[in-house]
Design a protein around this motif. Structure first.
Motif, mmCIF file in Angstrom:
data_model
loop_
_atom_site.group_PDB
_atom_site.id
_atom_site.type_symbol
_atom_site.label_atom_id
_atom_site.label_comp_id
_atom_site.label_asym_id
_atom_site.label_seq_id
_atom_site.Cartn_x
_atom_site.Cartn_y
_atom_site.Cartn_z
ATOM 1 N N GLN A 113 0.833 -1.202 0.000
ATOM 2 C CA GLN A 113 0.000 0.000 0.000
ATOM 3 C C GLN A 113 0.868 1.252 0.000
ATOM 4 O OE1 GLN A 113 -2.504 1.863 -0.633
ATOM 5 N NE2 GLN A 113 -4.050 1.181 0.844
ATOM 6 N N SER A 172 -10.069 -6.767 -1.900
ATOM 7 C CA SER A 172 -10.307 -5.787 -0.838
ATOM 8 C C SER A 172 -11.667 -5.159 -1.077
ATOM 9 C CB SER A 172 -9.224 -4.696 -0.877
ATOM 10 O OG SER A 172 -9.560 -3.586 -0.062
ATOM 11 N N HIS A 195 -11.749 -2.281 -1.334
ATOM 12 C CA HIS A 195 -11.293 -1.304 -2.321
ATOM 13 C C HIS A 195 -11.251 -1.875 -3.729
ATOM 14 C CE1 HIS A 195 -9.672 1.244 1.096
ATOM 15 N NE2 HIS A 195 -10.382 2.084 0.367
ATOM 16 N N ARG A 233 -15.046 -0.545 -4.027
ATOM 17 C CA ARG A 233 -15.272 0.859 -3.688
ATOM 18 C C ARG A 233 -13.945 1.603 -3.775
ATOM 19 N NH1 ARG A 233 -19.676 -0.919 -3.923
ATOM 20 N NH2 ARG A 233 -21.434 -0.705 -2.477
ATOM 21 N N ALA A 234 -14.025 2.920 -3.924
ATOM 22 C CA ALA A 234 -12.802 3.724 -3.978
ATOM 23 C C ALA A 234 -12.665 4.575 -2.721
ATOM 24 C CB ALA A 234 -12.808 4.628 -5.209
ATOM 25 N N SER A 235 -11.432 4.951 -2.424
ATOM 26 C CA SER A 235 -11.123 5.922 -1.379
ATOM 27 C C SER A 235 -10.067 6.863 -1.930
ATOM 28 C CB SER A 235 -10.585 5.236 -0.123
ATOM 29 O OG SER A 235 -11.568 4.462 0.510
ATOM 30 N N LYS A 244 -5.507 6.642 -2.647
ATOM 31 C CA LYS A 244 -5.071 5.243 -2.747
ATOM 32 C C LYS A 244 -5.204 4.759 -4.182
ATOM 33 C CE LYS A 244 -6.453 4.202 2.015
ATOM 34 N NZ LYS A 244 -7.268 3.324 2.901
ATOM 35 N N VAL A 253 -6.353 0.935 -5.074
ATOM 36 C CA VAL A 253 -7.730 0.771 -5.552
ATOM 37 C C VAL A 253 -7.736 0.229 -6.987
ATOM 38 C CG1 VAL A 253 -9.848 1.998 -6.165
ATOM 39 C CG2 VAL A 253 -8.693 2.503 -4.001
#
Length: 253
Positions: free
Chosen positions: A87, A135, A137, A140-142, A145, A149
């Motif tokens: 990450q 994940s 992710h 979904r996105a954040s 990242k 993602v």
């Protein structure tokens, strides 16, 4: 074989499979001596063969050769768990290209290389299980990242594609999509954030880290290991091409 299996989620999965009587191929980029603690922990689970295979999965050749080495050592590969991942958090305009490349290589490219090598062996015997640890992710996105993602979305797409290609070969291919998981690395992050922000660790957990998860509880590595084990039973033979959430309700929102 479980990639990235000397700590965290991968270690729990490796322990769970050992306890079920599987011989286990453990992997990380560490030396064998550095991985000794994890190997001992996995070996305690049952009287099975546990062997360590060092490989830097950022390197395409090492990813592919890892599967060949495992098949050479054990004679077959029944279950492949692609768990390795890294990450980096940064805004897109400041995201270092070298970090992007390494995250994609470890989290997505390595899964391609291991699957590509594993499928012929599984297909020849008419049975196999491929489990990719994606994940929340991957669904979904954040912000901040982008690489993580993007790769986890890619892992989900790769899972679905390979599942379709192997549907009549006795092989199932699924992705597990965890939310925030309680590991030693996360525990350290909680303590660090509490110190930096001047708030309690409980406030960090509930209001910062677990804000996306309605349960406000971390997923435990053992929960993911149990799901992985179930996917390898005959009761799960019709589950393929699925992205299975285990995220405390995050993706239900």
């Amino acid at each position: 074989m479980v990639t990235g299996s000397t700590s965290g989620i991968g270690l729990s999965i490796a322990r769970r499979f050992a306890s079920s009587g599987y011989d286990v191929a453990v992997n990380s980029f560490e030396s064998e001596s550095e991985a000794g603690g994890a190997m001992a922990e996995i070996g305690e689970a049952a009287a099975v063969c546990v062997r360590y295979f060092a490989a830097d999965l950022a390197d395409a050749a090492q990813s592919a050769n890892l599967v060949d080495a495992v098949i050479g050592a054990f004679g077959r590969l029944d279950v492949l768990v692609n768990n390795a991942g890294i990450q980096k958090v940064a805004p897109i305009e400041a995201f270092p290209p070298a970090d992007w490349d390494r995250i994609v290589a470890v989290s997505l490219d390595s899964a391609f290389h291991t699957i590509r090598r594993a499928v012929p062996d599984m297909a020849a015997r008419g049975w196999g299980r491929i489990i990719n640890i994606a994940s929340a992710h991957g669904l979904r996105a954040s912000p901040f990242k982008s690489a993580y993602v993007a790769t986890k979305h890619g892992v989900v797409g790769l899972t679905k594609t390979v599942a379709l290609e192997t549907a009549e070969k006795g092989i199932t291919v699924n992705a597990i999509c965890p939310g925030y998981v309680w590991t030693s690395l996360v525990a350290k992050q909680v303590a660090d954030q509490a110190r930096v922000h001047g708030i309690s660790e409980d406030e960090v957990i509930r209001e910062v880290m677990l804000a996306p998860q309605p349960t406000r509880q971390f997923v435990q590595p053992e929960e993911i290991a149990e799901l992985a084990a179930y996917l390898c039973t005959d009761h799960a033979r019709s589950i393929t091409g699925s992205a299975i959430s285990i995220d405390g309700g995050w993706t239900a929102k």
